[in-house]
Scaffold this motif. Structure first.
Motif, PDB file in Angstrom:
ATOM      1  N   LYS A 345       0.835  -1.205   0.000  1.00  9.46           N
ATOM      2  CA  LYS A 345       0.000   0.000   0.000  1.00  9.46           C
ATOM      3  C   LYS A 345       0.876   1.263   0.000  1.00  9.46           C
ATOM      4  O   LYS A 345       0.602   2.225  -0.718  1.00  9.46           O
ATOM      5  CB  LYS A 345      -0.893  -0.013   1.234  1.00  9.46           C
ATOM      6  CG  LYS A 345      -1.876   1.114   1.280  1.00  9.46           C
ATOM      7  CD  LYS A 345      -2.857   0.873   2.388  1.00  9.46           C
ATOM      8  CE  LYS A 345      -3.637   2.139   2.675  1.00  9.46           C
ATOM      9  NZ  LYS A 345      -4.495   1.955   3.845  1.00  9.46           N
ATOM     10  N   ASN A 349       0.756   4.041  -2.900  1.00 10.70           N
ATOM     11  CA  ASN A 349       0.425   5.459  -2.693  1.00 10.70           C
ATOM     12  C   ASN A 349       1.601   6.367  -3.006  1.00 10.70           C
ATOM     13  O   ASN A 349       1.447   7.404  -3.650  1.00 10.70           O
ATOM     14  CB  ASN A 349      -0.049   5.691  -1.255  1.00 10.70           C
ATOM     15  CG  ASN A 349      -1.517   5.316  -1.081  1.00 10.70           C
ATOM     16  OD1 ASN A 349      -2.292   5.362  -2.028  1.00 10.70           O
ATOM     17  ND2 ASN A 349      -1.879   4.924   0.121  1.00 10.70           N
ATOM     18  N   ALA A 353       0.319   6.416  -7.040  1.00 10.50           N
ATOM     19  CA  ALA A 353      -0.666   7.498  -6.910  1.00 10.50           C
ATOM     20  C   ALA A 353       0.057   8.851  -6.911  1.00 10.50           C
ATOM     21  O   ALA A 353      -0.217   9.712  -7.751  1.00 10.50           O
ATOM     22  CB  ALA A 353      -1.489   7.303  -5.638  1.00 10.50           C
ATOM     23  N   ARG A 474      -5.631   7.219  -5.094  1.00  5.62           N
ATOM     24  CA  ARG A 474      -5.014   7.000  -3.789  1.00  5.62           C
ATOM     25  C   ARG A 474      -5.851   6.064  -2.935  1.00  5.62           C
ATOM     26  O   ARG A 474      -7.074   6.106  -2.954  1.00  5.62           O
ATOM     27  CB  ARG A 474      -4.913   8.362  -3.095  1.00  5.62           C
ATOM     28  CG  ARG A 474      -3.630   8.572  -2.397  1.00  5.62           C
ATOM     29  CD  ARG A 474      -3.628   9.819  -1.533  1.00  5.62           C
ATOM     30  NE  ARG A 474      -3.143   9.420  -0.216  1.00  5.62           N
ATOM     31  CZ  ARG A 474      -1.884   9.110   0.044  1.00  5.62           C
ATOM     32  NH1 ARG A 474      -0.966   9.181  -0.905  1.00  5.62           N
ATOM     33  NH2 ARG A 474      -1.513   8.724   1.244  1.00  5.62           N
ATOM     34  N   LYS A 475      -5.168   5.189  -2.183  1.00  6.03           N
ATOM     35  CA  LYS A 475      -5.888   4.279  -1.267  1.00  6.03           C
ATOM     36  C   LYS A 475      -5.713   4.762   0.159  1.00  6.03           C
ATOM     37  O   LYS A 475      -4.569   4.989   0.578  1.00  6.03           O
ATOM     38  CB  LYS A 475      -5.324   2.850  -1.368  1.00  6.03           C
ATOM     39  CG  LYS A 475      -5.391   2.253  -2.735  1.00  6.03           C
ATOM     40  CD  LYS A 475      -6.750   1.644  -3.014  1.00  6.03           C
ATOM     41  CE  LYS A 475      -6.781   1.145  -4.449  1.00  6.03           C
ATOM     42  NZ  LYS A 475      -8.100   0.901  -4.968  1.00  6.03           N
ATOM     43  N   GLU A 476      -6.813   4.907   0.842  1.00  6.24           N
ATOM     44  CA  GLU A 476      -6.706   5.371   2.250  1.00  6.24           C
ATOM     45  C   GLU A 476      -6.655   4.174   3.186  1.00  6.24           C
ATOM     46  O   GLU A 476      -7.111   3.108   2.894  1.00  6.24           O
ATOM     47  CB  GLU A 476      -7.890   6.278   2.595  1.00  6.24           C
ATOM     48  CG  GLU A 476      -7.906   7.591   1.801  1.00  6.24           C
ATOM     49  CD  GLU A 476      -6.559   8.320   1.733  1.00  6.24           C
ATOM     50  OE1 GLU A 476      -5.769   8.213   2.704  1.00  6.24           O
ATOM     51  OE2 GLU A 476      -6.293   8.994   0.727  1.00  6.24           O
TER      52      GLU A 476
END
Ligand code: ME8
Length: 476
Positions: A345, A349, A353, A474-476
């Motif tokens: 992740k 990001n 991202a 984007r991954k939160e």
């Protein structure tokens, strides 16, 4: 036209493929695509190793008929390949009687003609996990250290292959790099193993009455025996090209340019396989690219530890391009590598991202707003540094080079602020934006083998002079 033949191991279809298999296959795909980019005539082979006891055991555990079980797992392999955009030319299955068996039997006959096959009564321990005979000294507390299982004791009459005859020649070929084992550490490892002396190997097993018809290649001239699974499996690299059946592809593509394998199967590929080829008078592979093992959180992936990473899960969450990116850049082709969900992740990001996705979007937003025409982009050659890294199989270093350029591009936007400059000096502002677009295009081109879809999207954005859709949300 230069040819390039590249293979993956043929995997055991006793369970789904995991991140390790995805790594081998993705690395091979990146190399295959790279060589297509160089305008070489590429043939890329993968497949499944099906005539095995461990598959039968797995099918029985699930209460399925073995041949049906095989079809289901192989469908699953192929669907993972499709999601990962693996560009194979052929998927060979060793239960395929038309594609594989004639060649495997033709090769066996060559070994017989060379006087290298003989019958012998044999007693020993057999590890089903390895599909290989093992000795007491391979065991820890009587168990196979890799599989945690107790090997079976077997006493049977088998055909043997005189591998012992070829040890010295194999050493010479590896020392001289005629058979190039990469990296050097694996070359040293296999040479010291070979120098201890090679023993003959059992090359057949009595046909088991509980094996279904269609499983296990009969030994030519003796239906009571089937070929030892490694003898059968290694042959795939030539049978798939039509060896002993239809020589067109075989003549064109053999010897292989690269067999990509993991470190666990080095001895089979750098001892038994060259031995078989030497016996049959067939040229040896040019290169064995031996990669390390992927661990998760520093530990071997295991169901009990709960750290198994399923490539399909990551693909569903982040997309196949992100998985390809991670494997290419964050795993070294020469050493063990580690994957965790958190690490993945973070890399996503930070580098997709924020890094790649953001920079492409910023540059193309400016281009769309301020340039009237598509920037003319003519790329004749990729940066030498990138080519050097790829030619040396250092895919991770090639990625580092690309991301260095992405970082430099970001930096240039921050320092030269073309979006502000254009308000006071239109000509100078436009010139900078054009240069940025050219650099984005070049980055898109270098990404082709690593992230084919992203590469296409970037190149299309430049051609159409518009901002692409959000490449990596984007991954939160
Ligand atoms: O050995 N990390 O099949 P197999 C990285 N059928 N790569 C890994 C890995 C890991 N943790 N685990 C597996 C066989 N691999 C035979 C091959 S070839 C003629 C016959 C990869 O299903 C790696 O490429 O056990 C390794 O060599 C291969 O899967 C073993 O696959």
């Amino acid at each position: 036209m230069k040819k390039f033949y590249i293979t993956t191991p043929i995997f055991y279809p006793n369970s789904k493929l995991h991140m390790g298999h995805a790594y081998t296959t993705t690395l091979s795909d990146i190399l295959a695509r790279y060589h297509r980019l160089l305008h070489e005539d590429v043939y890329f082979l993968s497949g499944s190793d099906e005539n095995t006891q461990k598959m039968i055991d797995a099918a029985r555990r699930e209460g399925k008929e073995p041949l049906l079980f095989l079809d289901l797992i192989v469908e699953n392999f192929k669907s993972l390949y499709a999601s990962l955009d693996i560009s194979i030319d052929q998927f060979i299955r060793t239960t395929n009687r038309e594609a594989h068996w004639p060649g495997a039997q033709a090769l066996w006959k060559k070994l017989v003609e060379a006087g290298d096959i003989y019958k012998k009564e044999y007693e020993g321990l057999y590890c089903v996990g390895h599909e290989a005979f093992v000795t007491e000294k391979d065991l820890t507390d009587g168990l196979c250290p890799d599989h945690g299982t107790k090997p079976e004791f077997l006493k049977e009459e088998n055909y043997f292959f005189k591998l012992s005859r070829y040890g010295d020649t194999i050493i010479e070929k590896i020392e001289s790099d005629e058979l190039h084992v990469i990296p050097q550490s694996r070359k040293n490892e296999i040479l010291s193993f070979l120098r201890t002396g090679l023993e003959d190997v059992s090359f057949s097993r009595p046909r088991k009455s509980d094996w279904p018809d269609g499983l296990g290649i009969p030994v030519p001239g003796d239906d009571s025996q089937v070929m030892y699974v490694w003898c059968d499996a290694l042959a795939n690299y030539i049978t798939a090209l039509g060896y002993g059946r239809d020589d067109e592809l075989y003549t064109k593509f053999w010897p292989t340019d690269v067999h990509v394998i993991g470190k666990d199967i080095l001895r089979f590929h750098a001892a038994i396989w060259p031995g078989m080829l030497l016996s049959a008078g067939i040229p040896l592979p040019k290169t064995l690219l031996v990669h390390g093992f992927i661990t998760s959180g520093g530990k071997k992936m295991s169901k009990t530890l709960g750290n198994v990473i399923d490539p399909e899960e990551l693909i569903n969450e982040y997309g196949a391009e992100a998985v390809r990116y991670y494997l290419a850049r964050h795993v070294s082709p020469f050493e063990d590598g580690d994957i965790t969900r958190e690490g993945f992740k973070e890399a996503y990001n930070g580098n997709l991202a924020n890094g790649l996705g953001n920079v492409v979007s910023r540059v193309m937003t400016m281009a769309q707003a301020h340039l009237n025409d598509t920037v003319v982009t003519e790329i004749n050659t990729l940066p030498q540094e990138f080519l050097n890294a790829m030619n040396a199989y250092k895919v991770n270093e090639a990625c580092e080079m690309i991301w260095k350029r992405i970082g430099a591009l970001d930096e240039r936007i921050a320092v030269e602020k073309p979006f502000a400059l254009i308000k006071t000096d239109e000509v100078a502002g436009k010139r900078i934006i054009e240069e940025l677009v050219r650099e984005v295009y070049l980055i898109g081109c270098t990404l082709y083998s690593i992230m084919p879809k992203t590469s296409e999207l970037i190149k299309a954005a430049v051609r159409e002079n518009k901002k692409p859709e959000n490449l990596f949300p984007r991954k939160e």
